[in-house]
Design a protein around this motif. Structure first.
Motif, PDB file in Angstrom:
ATOM      1  N   GLY A  16       0.822  -1.214   0.000  1.00 14.36           N
ATOM      2  CA  GLY A  16       0.000   0.000   0.000  1.00 14.36           C
ATOM      3  C   GLY A  16       0.853   1.259   0.000  1.00 14.36           C
ATOM      4  N   ARG A  17       1.896   1.274   0.849  1.00 14.28           N
ATOM      5  CA  ARG A  17       2.801   2.446   0.880  1.00 14.28           C
ATOM      6  C   ARG A  17       3.533   2.606  -0.447  1.00 14.28           C
ATOM      7  NH1 ARG A  17       4.074   0.465   6.139  1.00 14.28           N
ATOM      8  NH2 ARG A  17       6.076  -0.280   5.352  1.00 14.28           N
ATOM      9  N   MET A  18       3.939   1.487  -1.013  1.00 14.42           N
ATOM     10  CA  MET A  18       4.650   1.544  -2.291  1.00 14.42           C
ATOM     11  C   MET A  18       3.728   2.052  -3.406  1.00 14.42           C
ATOM     12  SD  MET A  18       6.931  -1.910  -2.004  1.00 14.42           S
ATOM     13  CE  MET A  18       7.953  -1.653  -3.436  1.00 14.42           C
ATOM     14  N   LEU A  19       2.474   1.628  -3.401  1.00 14.32           N
ATOM     15  CA  LEU A  19       1.518   2.117  -4.405  1.00 14.32           C
ATOM     16  C   LEU A  19       1.288   3.615  -4.257  1.00 14.32           C
ATOM     17  CD1 LEU A  19      -1.151  -0.744  -4.517  1.00 14.32           C
ATOM     18  CD2 LEU A  19       0.405  -0.037  -6.345  1.00 14.32           C
ATOM     19  N   GLU A  20       1.190   4.079  -3.008  1.00 18.65           N
ATOM     20  CA  GLU A  20       1.039   5.525  -2.777  1.00 18.65           C
ATOM     21  C   GLU A  20       2.252   6.281  -3.301  1.00 18.65           C
ATOM     22  OE1 GLU A  20       0.410   5.957   1.410  1.00 18.65           O
ATOM     23  OE2 GLU A  20      -1.641   5.167   1.325  1.00 18.65           O
ATOM     24  N   GLU A  21       3.440   5.727  -3.069  1.00 21.40           N
ATOM     25  CA  GLU A  21       4.674   6.369  -3.547  1.00 21.40           C
ATOM     26  C   GLU A  21       4.707   6.395  -5.074  1.00 21.40           C
ATOM     27  OE1 GLU A  21       8.389   8.279  -3.313  1.00 21.40           O
ATOM     28  OE2 GLU A  21       6.793   8.010  -1.847  1.00 21.40           O
ATOM     29  N   ARG A  24       2.400   9.108  -6.202  1.00 23.88           N
ATOM     30  CA  ARG A  24       2.987  10.430  -5.953  1.00 23.88           C
ATOM     31  C   ARG A  24       4.045  10.746  -7.016  1.00 23.88           C
ATOM     32  NH1 ARG A  24       7.335  12.578  -4.171  1.00 23.88           N
ATOM     33  NH2 ARG A  24       8.334  10.639  -3.570  1.00 23.88           N
ATOM     34  N   VAL A  25       4.887   9.767  -7.310  1.00 24.65           N
ATOM     35  CA  VAL A  25       5.935   9.967  -8.317  1.00 24.65           C
ATOM     36  C   VAL A  25       5.312  10.189  -9.694  1.00 24.65           C
ATOM     37  CG1 VAL A  25       7.848   8.817  -9.516  1.00 24.65           C
ATOM     38  CG2 VAL A  25       7.726   8.751  -7.017  1.00 24.65           C
ATOM     39  N   ASP A  26       4.232   9.487  -9.985  1.00 21.67           N
ATOM     40  CA  ASP A  26       3.560   9.652 -11.274  1.00 21.67           C
ATOM     41  C   ASP A  26       2.984  11.060 -11.417  1.00 21.67           C
ATOM     42  OD1 ASP A  26       2.733   8.489 -13.806  1.00 21.67           O
ATOM     43  OD2 ASP A  26       0.676   8.636 -13.014  1.00 21.67           O
ATOM     44  N   VAL A  27       2.417  11.583 -10.337  1.00 21.09           N
ATOM     45  CA  VAL A  27       1.890  12.954 -10.359  1.00 21.09           C
ATOM     46  C   VAL A  27       3.032  13.938 -10.597  1.00 21.09           C
ATOM     47  CG1 VAL A  27       0.855  14.754  -8.910  1.00 21.09           C
ATOM     48  CG2 VAL A  27      -0.143  12.462  -8.955  1.00 21.09           C
ATOM     49  N   GLU A  28       4.164  13.732  -9.937  1.00 17.74           N
ATOM     50  CA  GLU A  28       5.327  14.614 -10.137  1.00 17.74           C
ATOM     51  C   GLU A  28       5.840  14.514 -11.572  1.00 17.74           C
ATOM     52  OE1 GLU A  28       8.372  13.872  -7.243  1.00 17.74           O
ATOM     53  OE2 GLU A  28       7.061  14.360  -5.554  1.00 17.74           O
ATOM     54  N   GLU A  30       4.123  13.771 -14.266  1.00  8.20           N
ATOM     55  CA  GLU A  30       3.185  14.487 -15.144  1.00  8.20           C
ATOM     56  C   GLU A  30       3.385  15.992 -15.040  1.00  8.20           C
ATOM     57  OE1 GLU A  30      -0.645  13.053 -13.969  1.00  8.20           O
ATOM     58  OE2 GLU A  30      -0.407  11.148 -15.039  1.00  8.20           O
ATOM     59  N   ALA A  31       3.624  16.496 -13.828  1.00 10.07           N
ATOM     60  CA  ALA A  31       3.871  17.930 -13.645  1.00 10.07           C
ATOM     61  C   ALA A  31       5.154  18.339 -14.366  1.00 10.07           C
ATOM     62  CB  ALA A  31       3.951  18.273 -12.161  1.00 10.07           C
ATOM     63  N   CYS A  32       6.179  17.499 -14.284  1.00  8.60           N
ATOM     64  CA  CYS A  32       7.438  17.796 -14.978  1.00  8.60           C
ATOM     65  C   CYS A  32       7.252  17.780 -16.491  1.00  8.60           C
ATOM     66  CB  CYS A  32       8.511  16.796 -14.568  1.00  8.60           C
ATOM     67  SG  CYS A  32       9.129  17.027 -12.894  1.00  8.60           S
ATOM     68  N   GLN A  33       6.446  16.853 -16.981  1.00  3.62           N
ATOM     69  CA  GLN A  33       6.177  16.804 -18.421  1.00  3.62           C
ATOM     70  C   GLN A  33       5.469  18.071 -18.886  1.00  3.62           C
ATOM     71  OE1 GLN A  33       4.071  13.064 -18.973  1.00  3.62           O
ATOM     72  NE2 GLN A  33       5.795  12.276 -20.189  1.00  3.62           N
ATOM     73  N   ARG A  34       4.482  18.533 -18.113  1.00  3.21           N
ATOM     74  CA  ARG A  34       3.776  19.769 -18.478  1.00  3.21           C
ATOM     75  C   ARG A  34       4.742  20.953 -18.488  1.00  3.21           C
ATOM     76  NH1 ARG A  34      -0.121  17.425 -15.156  1.00  3.21           N
ATOM     77  NH2 ARG A  34       0.521  18.718 -13.403  1.00  3.21           N
ATOM     78  N   GLN A  35       5.607  21.015 -17.478  1.00  2.07           N
ATOM     79  CA  GLN A  35       6.585  22.103 -17.399  1.00  2.07           C
ATOM     80  C   GLN A  35       7.544  22.032 -18.590  1.00  2.07           C
ATOM     81  OE1 GLN A  35       8.863  22.047 -13.793  1.00  2.07           O
ATOM     82  NE2 GLN A  35       9.724  24.070 -14.144  1.00  2.07           N
ATOM     83  N   CYS A  36       7.953  20.837 -18.958  1.00  2.79           N
ATOM     84  CA  CYS A  36       8.855  20.655 -20.095  1.00  2.79           C
ATOM     85  C   CYS A  36       8.180  21.094 -21.393  1.00  2.79           C
ATOM     86  CB  CYS A  36       9.283  19.188 -20.179  1.00  2.79           C
ATOM     87  SG  CYS A  36      10.455  18.845 -21.496  1.00  2.79           S
TER      88      CYS A  36
END
Length: 120
Positions: A16-21, A24-28, A30-36
């Motif tokens: 469960g903790r690993m899935l949450e991580e 979280r990394v996937d959201v980051e 996607e944010a980096c892709q938008r910024q790029c």
């Protein structure tokens, strides 16, 4: 049996903790892709503007080489020349004579040190 149950619960919590991580990394990511993508668009726009400016400069240089120059361009270039001279004077470099601007012999032309410039 109780030991297996605790081990299974611990593994489920870890998963469960690993899935949450991962989420979280996937959201980051996607944010980096938008910024790029935004940065790529800005870079493209700046490159297009740069090419437009270079094209304008080339046109003015070609006109000057052909002996024709817009009065406004001449005035801007004279201003740049004056700024350069001001900087040179501060650095102790001997000042050169400024280009002179005088009306041509009619027909909408301007002359500077033997070169003919066209008025806009």
């Amino acid at each position: 049996m109780e030991r297996n149950s605790r081990s299974s619960t611990a593994q489920e919590e870890l998963i469960g903790r690993m899935l949450e991580e991962v989420q979280r990394v996937d959201v980051e990511r996607e944010a980096c892709q938008r910024q790029c993508h935004r940065a790529e668009r800005r870079l493209q726009e700046q490159q297009e503007e740069h090419q437009r400016v270079i094209s304008i400069y080339r046109t003015h240089l070609l006109s000057a080489a052909q002996g024709l120059m817009d009065e406004e361009v001449f005035l801007v270039l004279s201003g740049i020349w004056k700024l350069q001279q001001d900087l040179s004077c501060r650095e102790g470099v001997e000042e050169a004579e400024a280009p002179s601007f005088r009306g041509g012999s009619g027909g909408g032309r301007l002359a500077v040190e033997g070169t003919v410039f066209s008025e806009s």
